[in-house]
Design a protein around this motif. Structure first.
Motif, mmCIF file in Angstrom:
data_model
loop_
_atom_site.group_PDB
_atom_site.id
_atom_site.type_symbol
_atom_site.label_atom_id
_atom_site.label_comp_id
_atom_site.label_asym_id
_atom_site.label_seq_id
_atom_site.Cartn_x
_atom_site.Cartn_y
_atom_site.Cartn_z
ATOM 1 N N LEU A 26 0.855 -1.179 0.000
ATOM 2 C CA LEU A 26 0.000 0.000 0.000
ATOM 3 C C LEU A 26 0.896 1.235 0.000
ATOM 4 O O LEU A 26 1.550 1.530 0.998
ATOM 5 N N GLN A 27 0.942 1.912 -1.131
ATOM 6 C CA GLN A 27 1.686 3.162 -1.237
ATOM 7 C C GLN A 27 0.764 4.288 -0.815
ATOM 8 O O GLN A 27 -0.313 4.463 -1.398
ATOM 9 N N MET A 28 1.190 5.042 0.181
ATOM 10 C CA MET A 28 0.352 6.112 0.729
ATOM 11 C C MET A 28 1.055 7.442 0.525
ATOM 12 O O MET A 28 2.155 7.655 1.041
ATOM 13 N N ASN A 29 0.437 8.314 -0.244
ATOM 14 C CA ASN A 29 0.972 9.643 -0.511
ATOM 15 C C ASN A 29 0.034 10.703 0.043
ATOM 16 O O ASN A 29 -1.127 10.419 0.361
ATOM 17 N N SER A 30 0.536 11.908 0.144
ATOM 18 C CA SER A 30 -0.268 13.042 0.633
ATOM 19 C C SER A 30 -1.000 12.686 1.923
ATOM 20 O O SER A 30 -2.207 12.923 2.062
ATOM 21 N N LEU A 31 -0.269 12.119 2.846
ATOM 22 C CA LEU A 31 -0.882 11.658 4.090
ATOM 23 C C LEU A 31 -1.441 12.816 4.908
ATOM 24 O O LEU A 31 -0.884 13.930 4.914
ATOM 25 N N LYS A 32 -2.536 12.538 5.590
ATOM 26 C CA LYS A 32 -3.225 13.502 6.431
ATOM 27 C C LYS A 32 -3.251 12.995 7.872
ATOM 28 O O LYS A 32 -3.202 11.785 8.088
ATOM 29 N N PRO A 33 -3.381 13.887 8.834
ATOM 30 C CA PRO A 33 -3.468 13.425 10.230
ATOM 31 C C PRO A 33 -4.589 12.416 10.445
ATOM 32 O O PRO A 33 -4.444 11.496 11.261
ATOM 33 N N GLU A 34 -5.669 12.549 9.707
ATOM 34 C CA GLU A 34 -6.784 11.609 9.870
ATOM 35 C C GLU A 34 -6.489 10.223 9.307
ATOM 36 O O GLU A 34 -7.293 9.308 9.471
ATOM 37 N N ASP A 35 -5.351 10.055 8.655
ATOM 38 C CA ASP A 35 -4.927 8.729 8.207
ATOM 39 C C ASP A 35 -4.236 7.954 9.332
ATOM 40 O O ASP A 35 -3.904 6.777 9.153
ATOM 41 N N THR A 36 -4.023 8.599 10.451
ATOM 42 C CA THR A 36 -3.394 7.921 11.589
ATOM 43 C C THR A 36 -4.244 6.740 12.035
ATOM 44 O O THR A 36 -5.436 6.893 12.323
ATOM 45 N N ALA A 37 -3.627 5.568 12.064
ATOM 46 C CA ALA A 37 -4.354 4.336 12.397
ATOM 47 C C ALA A 37 -3.370 3.169 12.398
ATOM 48 O O ALA A 37 -2.231 3.302 11.951
ATOM 49 N N VAL A 38 -3.854 2.040 12.882
ATOM 50 C CA VAL A 38 -3.144 0.780 12.675
ATOM 51 C C VAL A 38 -3.683 0.182 11.379
ATOM 52 O O VAL A 38 -4.896 0.047 11.206
ATOM 53 N N TYR A 39 -2.776 -0.165 10.495
ATOM 54 C CA TYR A 39 -3.147 -0.699 9.190
ATOM 55 C C TYR A 39 -2.922 -2.208 9.164
ATOM 56 O O TYR A 39 -1.877 -2.702 9.609
ATOM 57 N N ASN A 77 -13.178 -13.490 3.021
ATOM 58 C CA ASN A 77 -12.754 -14.728 3.675
ATOM 59 C C ASN A 77 -11.696 -14.356 4.711
ATOM 60 O O ASN A 77 -10.533 -14.763 4.619
ATOM 61 N N LEU A 78 -12.128 -13.589 5.705
ATOM 62 C CA LEU A 78 -11.185 -13.038 6.656
ATOM 63 C C LEU A 78 -10.398 -14.115 7.386
ATOM 64 O O LEU A 78 -10.958 -15.120 7.819
ATOM 65 N N GLN A 79 -9.097 -13.881 7.491
ATOM 66 C CA GLN A 79 -8.209 -14.740 8.242
ATOM 67 C C GLN A 79 -7.961 -14.109 9.628
ATOM 68 O O GLN A 79 -8.456 -13.018 9.902
ATOM 69 N N VAL A 80 -7.204 -14.807 10.457
ATOM 70 C CA VAL A 80 -6.827 -14.225 11.746
ATOM 71 C C VAL A 80 -6.042 -12.946 11.483
ATOM 72 O O VAL A 80 -5.135 -12.924 10.649
ATOM 73 N N TRP A 81 -6.416 -11.885 12.178
ATOM 74 C CA TRP A 81 -5.749 -10.610 11.956
ATOM 75 C C TRP A 81 -4.305 -10.644 12.444
ATOM 76 O O TRP A 81 -4.002 -11.229 13.488
ATOM 77 N N GLY A 82 -3.421 -10.013 11.681
ATOM 78 C CA GLY A 82 -2.042 -9.864 12.113
ATOM 79 C C GLY A 82 -1.948 -8.752 13.144
ATOM 80 O O GLY A 82 -2.955 -8.229 13.622
ATOM 81 N N GLN A 83 -0.720 -8.391 13.454
ATOM 82 C CA GLN A 83 -0.520 -7.366 14.478
ATOM 83 C C GLN A 83 -0.710 -5.954 13.931
ATOM 84 O O GLN A 83 -0.867 -5.001 14.677
ATOM 85 N N GLY A 84 -0.721 -5.837 12.624
ATOM 86 C CA GLY A 84 -0.874 -4.531 12.003
ATOM 87 C C GLY A 84 0.403 -3.715 12.078
ATOM 88 O O GLY A 84 1.392 -4.111 12.708
ATOM 89 N N THR A 85 0.370 -2.570 11.432
ATOM 90 C CA THR A 85 1.505 -1.645 11.475
ATOM 91 C C THR A 85 0.961 -0.242 11.704
ATOM 92 O O THR A 85 0.019 0.179 11.039
ATOM 93 N N LEU A 86 1.533 0.453 12.659
ATOM 94 C CA LEU A 86 1.022 1.748 13.067
ATOM 95 C C LEU A 86 1.543 2.859 12.171
ATOM 96 O O LEU A 86 2.754 2.991 11.962
ATOM 97 N N VAL A 87 0.611 3.647 11.675
ATOM 98 C CA VAL A 87 0.943 4.831 10.897
ATOM 99 C C VAL A 87 0.478 6.054 11.687
ATOM 100 O O VAL A 87 -0.700 6.149 12.050
ATOM 101 N N THR A 88 1.396 6.959 11.940
ATOM 102 C CA THR A 88 1.079 8.179 12.665
ATOM 103 C C THR A 88 1.453 9.362 11.796
ATOM 104 O O THR A 88 2.610 9.485 11.381
ATOM 105 N N VAL A 89 0.472 10.209 11.517
ATOM 106 C CA VAL A 89 0.698 11.384 10.680
ATOM 107 C C VAL A 89 0.550 12.630 11.547
ATOM 108 O O VAL A 89 -0.521 12.888 12.104
ATOM 109 N N SER A 90 1.619 13.374 11.647
ATOM 110 C CA SER A 90 1.600 14.588 12.473
ATOM 111 C C SER A 90 1.240 15.803 11.628
ATOM 112 O O SER A 90 1.565 15.868 10.443
ATOM 113 N N SER A 91 0.590 16.747 12.251
ATOM 114 C CA SER A 91 0.161 17.952 11.525
ATOM 115 C C SER A 91 1.222 19.030 11.551
ATOM 116 O O SER A 91 2.208 18.936 12.248
#
Length: 114
Positions: free
Chosen positions: A80-93, A100-114
């Motif tokens: 997932l290439q993420m450009n022009s990130l905004k603070p509201e994009d802050t989340a665990v991805y 056909n959902l599988q067991v969720w992984g640990q995710g990766t945290l994205v933090t966008v500062s203003s």
């Protein structure tokens, strides 16, 4: 069953870019559709982008034009290439199959500062 491991998150300023990776434990060649999801603090998990086995893509309105999903079947990896990130994009991805959902992984945290 497939295990999924996300990576590539971090802290970035608004307007910046990040590229997330999702490594699968087995071949994704036969998986019809995979997706990236995200969960912001205090909010429900939401679907961000999807990609089909043939390469067709779909995006939530709130990332359309800014994010690009891709897959490399040879590497069993979805990006997932993420450009022009905004603070509201802050989340665990997270990545997962669509429909056909599988067991969720640990995710990766994205933090966008203003």
């Amino acid at each position: 069953q497939v295990q999924l491991v996300e990576s590539g998150g971090g802290l970035v300023q608004a307007g910046g870019s990040l590229k997330l990776s999702c490594a699968a434990s087995r071949s994704i060649f036969s998986i019809n559709r995979m997706g990236w999801y995200r969960q912001a603090p205090g909010k429900r998990r939401e679907l961000v982008a999807t990609i089909g086995s043939g390469g067709s893509t779909g995006y939530a309105d709130f990332v359309k034009g800014r994010f690009t999903i891709s897959r490399d079947n040879a590497k069993n990896t979805v990006y997932l290439q993420m450009n022009s990130l905004k603070p509201e994009d802050t989340a665990v991805y997270y990545c997962n199959l669509v429909g056909n959902l599988q067991v969720w992984g640990q995710g990766t945290l994205v933090t966008v500062s203003s």
